[in-house]
Design an enzyme around this catalytic site. Structure first.
Site, PDB file in Angstrom:
ATOM      1  N   GLU A  99     -20.592  71.660  30.192  1.00  0.00           N
ATOM      2  CA  GLU A  99     -19.979  71.887  31.508  1.00  0.00           C
ATOM      3  C   GLU A  99     -18.464  72.059  31.424  1.00  0.00           C
ATOM      4  O   GLU A  99     -17.864  72.772  32.210  1.00  0.00           O
ATOM      5  CB  GLU A  99     -20.317  70.750  32.465  1.00  0.00           C
ATOM      6  CG  GLU A  99     -21.761  70.757  32.956  1.00  0.00           C
ATOM      7  CD  GLU A  99     -22.659  69.911  32.079  1.00  0.00           C
ATOM      8  OE1 GLU A  99     -22.223  69.509  30.981  1.00  0.00           O
ATOM      9  OE2 GLU A  99     -23.816  69.654  32.485  1.00  0.00           O
ATOM     10  N   PHE A 120     -30.180  58.488  41.089  1.00  0.00           N
ATOM     11  CA  PHE A 120     -30.123  59.070  39.753  1.00  0.00           C
ATOM     12  C   PHE A 120     -29.120  60.233  39.721  1.00  0.00           C
ATOM     13  O   PHE A 120     -29.154  61.108  40.574  1.00  0.00           O
ATOM     14  CB  PHE A 120     -31.517  59.567  39.342  1.00  0.00           C
ATOM     15  CG  PHE A 120     -31.536  60.220  37.989  1.00  0.00           C
ATOM     16  CD1 PHE A 120     -31.220  59.481  36.847  1.00  0.00           C
ATOM     17  CD2 PHE A 120     -31.854  61.561  37.850  1.00  0.00           C
ATOM     18  CE1 PHE A 120     -31.228  60.093  35.599  1.00  0.00           C
ATOM     19  CE2 PHE A 120     -31.851  62.168  36.609  1.00  0.00           C
ATOM     20  CZ  PHE A 120     -31.533  61.431  35.469  1.00  0.00           C
ATOM     21  N   GLN A 121     -28.236  60.197  38.767  1.00  0.00           N
ATOM     22  CA  GLN A 121     -27.188  61.203  38.584  1.00  0.00           C
ATOM     23  C   GLN A 121     -26.301  61.376  39.817  1.00  0.00           C
ATOM     24  O   GLN A 121     -25.878  62.482  40.138  1.00  0.00           O
ATOM     25  CB  GLN A 121     -27.790  62.553  38.160  1.00  0.00           C
ATOM     26  CG  GLN A 121     -28.431  62.481  36.779  1.00  0.00           C
ATOM     27  CD  GLN A 121     -28.744  63.826  36.173  1.00  0.00           C
ATOM     28  OE1 GLN A 121     -29.074  64.773  36.872  1.00  0.00           O
ATOM     29  NE2 GLN A 121     -28.655  63.911  34.852  1.00  0.00           N
ATOM     30  N   LYS A 131     -28.258  68.244  47.509  1.00  0.00           N
ATOM     31  CA  LYS A 131     -29.461  69.036  47.238  1.00  0.00           C
ATOM     32  C   LYS A 131     -30.127  69.525  48.526  1.00  0.00           C
ATOM     33  O   LYS A 131     -30.498  70.685  48.636  1.00  0.00           O
ATOM     34  CB  LYS A 131     -30.437  68.177  46.435  1.00  0.00           C
ATOM     35  CG  LYS A 131     -31.559  68.972  45.800  1.00  0.00           C
ATOM     36  CD  LYS A 131     -32.423  68.067  44.934  1.00  0.00           C
ATOM     37  CE  LYS A 131     -33.469  68.911  44.203  1.00  0.00           C
ATOM     38  NZ  LYS A 131     -34.376  68.074  43.429  1.00  0.00           N
ATOM     39  N   MET A 183      -0.569  68.233  15.127  1.00  0.00           N
ATOM     40  CA  MET A 183       0.522  67.736  15.959  1.00  0.00           C
ATOM     41  C   MET A 183       0.632  66.215  15.841  1.00  0.00           C
ATOM     42  O   MET A 183       1.718  65.658  15.723  1.00  0.00           O
ATOM     43  CB  MET A 183       0.295  68.161  17.406  1.00  0.00           C
ATOM     44  CG  MET A 183       1.498  67.984  18.292  1.00  0.00           C
ATOM     45  SD  MET A 183       2.927  68.895  17.725  1.00  0.00           S
ATOM     46  CE  MET A 183       2.830  70.381  18.700  1.00  0.00           C
TER      47      MET A 183
END
Lengths: 188, 560
Positions: free
Chosen positions: B47, B109-110, B159, B469
Site C-alpha cells: 500500500e 476487524f481491520q 463498506k 548517509m
C-alpha cells in the site's frame, strides 16, 4: 564509559539550551484571546486541538458553542505565547478548511467571562450565612443547598473568580467545575 | 447507482484515468464495481507504494494522483506516503475502506481511526456517512487537493456506504466557505518589493518547489534576466530554472553547491519564492544571512514561520511574479550586471568536479554519464540518502517536474514507486529511478508491478552496501562507530531482478554506465543496473547549525 559520559553531557547541554530558549520566550509571553468561527461539524474541535499539540502551542482554555449563524460554531482559545506564536496560531488555524474566520481579540476592549460552579463545605449555620453573604457580594447564585454543603454559581472574568475561590478556600471546597473563558469585543 | 460506482463516476468526472491500489476486505465492494468499469487500476505490491506512485503521478503530471486501499493495515500502510505528499505539497487523494458505519467504534476487524490518524498529515479529510454525499466529497477533495498550496486528502469510505444505493447524484451538496486561497499578491507589497529590488546591488533568487507547482518557470526566467539575478534553488525547486544556464547556481543548503551557498551569504536582497526555509535548506536559522528578504508564498503560514521577512507577499508564484515583472518594466528600472558577472565567474570557479576514472566508481562519474545519455525531458526520481544528495548536487535538471524526490519527509522507499507513477502518467518519457541499496530493498517487491504492467523503468541502483548517509554521519559525528549501517553482501540485486523477470546488468567501471543506460533505453524493457560505487565517498556538507559558507569536507572543483 567515555562515550556514555559524552552522551550525558550532550543531553545536559541540550536541556540547558532548551531551558534558555524557554526562558527567552517567556520574556515576552502574554495571554492572547483568539476567537474562531468554524463549521459546526464533528471532528472540527479535534482538528484544531491536534494542530495545537503538533505545533507545541500552549492553550490555557477553550470554549466552544453555537454561534449567531446556523451551522457555525464559535471557539474561543486563550493561548499563551509571544507575538510570533500568536501569528503562527492564527495562520495555522486559518489553514484548516473547516475554519471560516480567525481573529485575535484586542484585550483592551474585550469582555472575557467564565462560569464556575463551586461546591463548598458548610460546617454550621454561621458559616452558611457567611458563604451566602460572600456569594451575594460577588453577584453569585446559590444553586443548591445540601445538609453539609452549598453549590454556588459565579460568572466573571478569571481574576474575579479566582479571588472568590480563594475566599471560599477557608470553608473547605469540595468540588470546582470551570468552563474556561469565552470572549467578545465591545463595539467601540 | 451504488456508492462505489459513484466514486468511480466522480473520479472520472474529475479527470482521473488511473488509480493505484491494493484490495482488501472493507474495500471489496468498490473493487467489485471497478471490475467492469473502464477506470484503469494498477495493482501495486504494497500500500505504501500505491501512495508514492500516486504522488509520483501527481508530481510529474501536475494532476491529482489517486490511490485506494482497504481499511486497517491497508490504510495505515498509506500513512508514510500521505505524510510525504503532505510535506512536499503534492496533490493526492487517498481512498481507504472502512468498516460499516454500524461497526465504527467497536474495534471491528481491520478497523482503525483513519480520520483521527491522518488529521495532522493531510490538508483535509472526509468520511462519507451516506452514499449521496460521495460525489460532492470527491469534487471538493480534488478542488482542495490541487488548489492553493496542494496537499493530500483522505476519504475514508465505510463498506455499507460503498454498497448503498444513491437516491440522487448531486455534486454540490456542501460548500467550504472557509477555504479561499489567496492567489493575487497585494499590489502595495509588490511595489515595495520592486523598490527593494531596485535599490539592491546583489540580488539573489531562491526558488523552492512552489515555483514548479505554480508553473512559473517562464516568469522566473524573465525576472532573473530582467534584474540580473542568479537563481539558486532548494532541492524541491530543482528544475524550476534550467541548471545548465550560466545564471543557475544550483541547489543551496546542507549539501548545496558551493557557489549557491556563497551567493546566499553574500547577497543584499534575497527574493524567495515558494520555499519554506526548511532546516536542510537554511542549515541554521540563527546564522542565516539576515539581509533584506522578500518572501513570496501561497501559504501565509510559511511566511515568517522560520525566518523574519522584510516584505511578505502572499499569492500564487506565477501571478505575483507576473505583477512584479510588470511593475519593474513599468518603472523602466535598469540593473547593473557587475554582480551577475561575478556570480557567473564564481559558478565556473566552483563548478563541482564530475570527471573521475577511479575504481571503485565515483558517484559523480556515474551521474555525469547518466546525464550524457539523457535529454532534458527524462524524468528522474530519487530515493533518499547519499545518492539523492549526489543527484541533487551534481545532476543538472533543466525542466520542471523532471526531478522527483522526497524532500521534507525524506522517505526511504519513495523513489522507485514514484517512478512507477511517473511512467504511468507520462509513458512517452524515459523514467529513471536512481536509488540506493537501502531504500530500494524497502520497496523491491514492486519489481513485480513494473513487470506485470510492462513499465520500462530504468533502475540505477547505487550499490555501496551501506546506508550511506547514516554511515557518513556516524563517521563525522559519532566517532566512526558504524552502528547498524552496513548492509552486508546480500541480496544479489541482479538475481533479485531476474526472479521478477527483469533484466539486470552490473556496472563497475567508469564509462560503463553510459552504455548500460543506453542499452536499457533501447531495449524498452524494465531494467535494473547494479552500479557498484565507492563506499568511502562522502559529500561535502554544512553541519547543522553552521553558516551556509562553512562547508566541511573537501569541495573538489572541475577547475584544478
Amino acid at each position: 564509559m567515555d562515550h556514555t559520559h559524552e552522551t550525558i553531557n550532550k543531553v545536559k547541554i541540550e536541556t540547558q539550551c532548551l531551558r534558555t530558549k524557554e526562558f527567552k520566550r517567556s520574556d515576552r509571553m502574554k495571554s492572547h484571546i483568539i476567537s474562531t468561527l468554524v463549521e459546526n461539524r464533528p471532528g472540527v474541535l479535534q482538528k484544531a486541538l491536534s494542530l495545537f499539540t503538533r505545533r507545541g502551542f500552549n492553550i490555557d482554555s477553550i470554549t466552544v458553542g453555537e454561534s449567531e449563524t446556523e451551522d457555525l460554531a464559535r471557539m474561543v482559545f486563550i493561548v499563551n505565547g509571544d507575538k510570533k506564536i500568536l501569528e503562527q496560531v492564527t495562520k495555522q488555524l486559518n489553514k484548516l478548511v473547516d475554519v471560516i474566520k480567525v481573529r485575535s481579540l484586542n484585550p483592551e476592549i474585550t469582555i472575557k467571562r467564565e462560569l464556575c460552579l463551586i461546591k463548598v463545605k458548610v460546617e454550621n449555620e454561621q458559616k452558611r450565612g457567611e458563604i451566602i453573604q460572600l456569594t451575594d457580594i460577588f453577584k453569585g447564585i446559590i444553586l443548591d443547598v445540601g445538609e453539609n454543603s452549598l453549590t454556588v454559581e459565579i460568572t466573571g472574568n478569571p481574576s474575579k473568580i479566582n479571588s472568590f475561590i480563594s475566599l471560599l478556600k477557608g470553608f473547605g471546597i469540595k468540588k470546582i467545575a470551570k468552563t474556561g473563558s469565552t470572549a467578545i469585543e465591545r463595539d467601540v | 447507482m451504488r456508492g462505489g460506482e459513484a466514486i468511480i463516476k466522480a473520479l472520472k468526472e474529475e479527470g482521473t484515468d488511473v488509480i493505484f491500489g491494493y484490495p482488501g476486505g472493507q474495500i471489496l465492494p468498490f473493487y467489485d464495481m471497478i471490475y467492469e468499469s473502464d477506470l484503469k487500476h494498477i495493482l501495486v505490491r504494497h500500500e505504501q507504494s500505491a501512495t508514492h506512485a500516486a504522488d509520483g503521478y501527481a508530481r510529474t503530471s501536475g494532476k491529482v494522483g489517486v490511490c485506494v486501499t482497504t481499511s486497517g493495515p491497508g490504510a495505515t500502510n498509506m500513512i508514510t506516503g500521505i505524510a510525504t505528499a503532505n510535506i512536499d505539497s503534492s496533490p493526492i487523494v487517498a481512498i481507504s475502506g472502512q468498516v460499516a458505519t454500524s461497526l465504527i467504534g467497536n474495534d471491528a476487524f481491520q478497523e482503525v481511526d483513519m480520520i483521527g490518524i491522518t488529521m495532522p498529515i493531510t490538508k483535509h479529510n472526509y468520511q462519507p456517512n451516506t452514499p449521496e454525499i460521495i460525489p460532492s466529497i470527491i469534487k471538493k477533495s480534488f478542488e482542495i487537493a490541487s488548489s492553493g498550496r496542494p496537499g493530500p486528502i483522505v476519504i475514508d469510505v465505510p463498506k455499507n456506504v460503498q454498497e448503498g444505493e444513491l437516491k440522487y447524484y448531486e455534486k454540490d451538496l456542501f460548500q467550504t466557505p472557509g477555504y479561499n486561497p489567496n492567489l493575487k499578491g497585494n499590489i502595495k507589497q509588490i511595489r515595495k518589493a520592486t523598490e527593494l529590488i531596485k535599490s539592491s546591488k546583489k540580488p539573489v533568487l531562491l526558488v523552492g518547489g512552489g515555483v514548479i507547482i505554480a508553473d512559473a518557470s517562464k516568469e522566473l526566467k524573465e525576472l532573473s534576466n530582467l534584474i540580473n539575478a542568479p537563481v539558486t534553488t532548494t532541492m524541491m525547486g530543482k528544475g524550476a530554472y534550467p541548471e545548465d544556464d550560466d545564471k543557475a547556481l544550483g541547489m543551496i543548503g546542507m549539501h548545496g553547491r558551493k557557489a549557491a551557498n556563497l551567493s546566499i551569504e553574500e547577497c543584499d536582497c534575497l527574493i524567495v519564492i515558494g520555499c519554506r526555509f526548511a532546516d536542510r535548506t537554511s542549515c541554521s536559522l540563527d546564522n542565516f544571512n539576515h539581509t533584506k528578504i522578500i518572501h513570496i508564498d501561497i501559504d501565509p503560514a510559511e511566511i515568517g514561520k522560520n525566518i523574519n521577512i522584510d516584505i511578505p507577499i502572499v499569492g500564487d508564484g506565477k501571478q505575483v511574479l507576473k505583477s512584479l515583472i510588470f511593475e519593474i518594466k513599468k518603472n523602466k528600472y535598469k540593473f547593473s550586471n557587475n554582480w551577475i558577472k561575478k556570480v557567473i565567474r564564481m559558478r565556473t570557479d566552483y563548478y563541482p568536479k564530475l570527471n573521475y576514472d577511479d575504481y571503485p566508481l565515483k558517484p559523480q562519474q556515474v551521474i555525469k554519464e547518466i546525464s550524457e545519455v539523457l535529454n532534458d525531458d527524462t524524468i528522474i526520481t530519487t530515493d533518499v540518502g547519499q545518492h539523492q544528495m549526489w543527484m541533487a548536487h551534481y545532476f543538472n535538471t533543466n525542466k520542471p517536474r523532471k526531478f522527483i524526490s522526497s524532500g521534507g519527509l525524506g522517505t526511504m522507499g519513495f523513489g522507485f514507486p514514484a517512478a512507477i507513477g511517473a511512467k504511468v502518467a507520462l509513458p512517452e518519457y524515459d523514467v529513471i529511478s536512481v536509488t540506493g541499496d537501502g531504500g530500494f530493498l524497502m520497496v523491491c517487491q514492486d519489481l513485480a508491478t513494473i513487470k506485470e504492467y510492462d513499465l520500462p523503468i530504468i533502475i540505477c541502483l547505487f550499490e555501496n552496501r551501506t546506508l550511506g548517509m547514516v554511515y557518513q554521519w556516524q563517521e563525522l559525528f559519532y566517532g566512526k562507530r558504524f552502528s547498524h549501517s552496513k548492509l552486508g553482501n546480500y541480496p544479489d540485486f541482479i538475481k533479485l531482478a531476474e526472479s521478477f523477470g527483469i533484466n539486470g546488468e552490473y556496472v563497475k567501471k567508469a564509462g560503463e554506465t553510459k552504455h548500460a543506460v543506453k542499452r536499457a533505453i533501447k531495449s524498452g524493457e524494465p531494467t535494473l543496473l547494479n552500479i557498484t560505487i565507492d563506499k568511502s565517498e562522502a559529500l561535502p556538507m554544512v553541519p547543522p547549525g553552521c553558516r551556509l559558507s562553512e562547508i566541511h569536507g573537501e569541495y573538489k572543483t572541475e577547475k584544478p
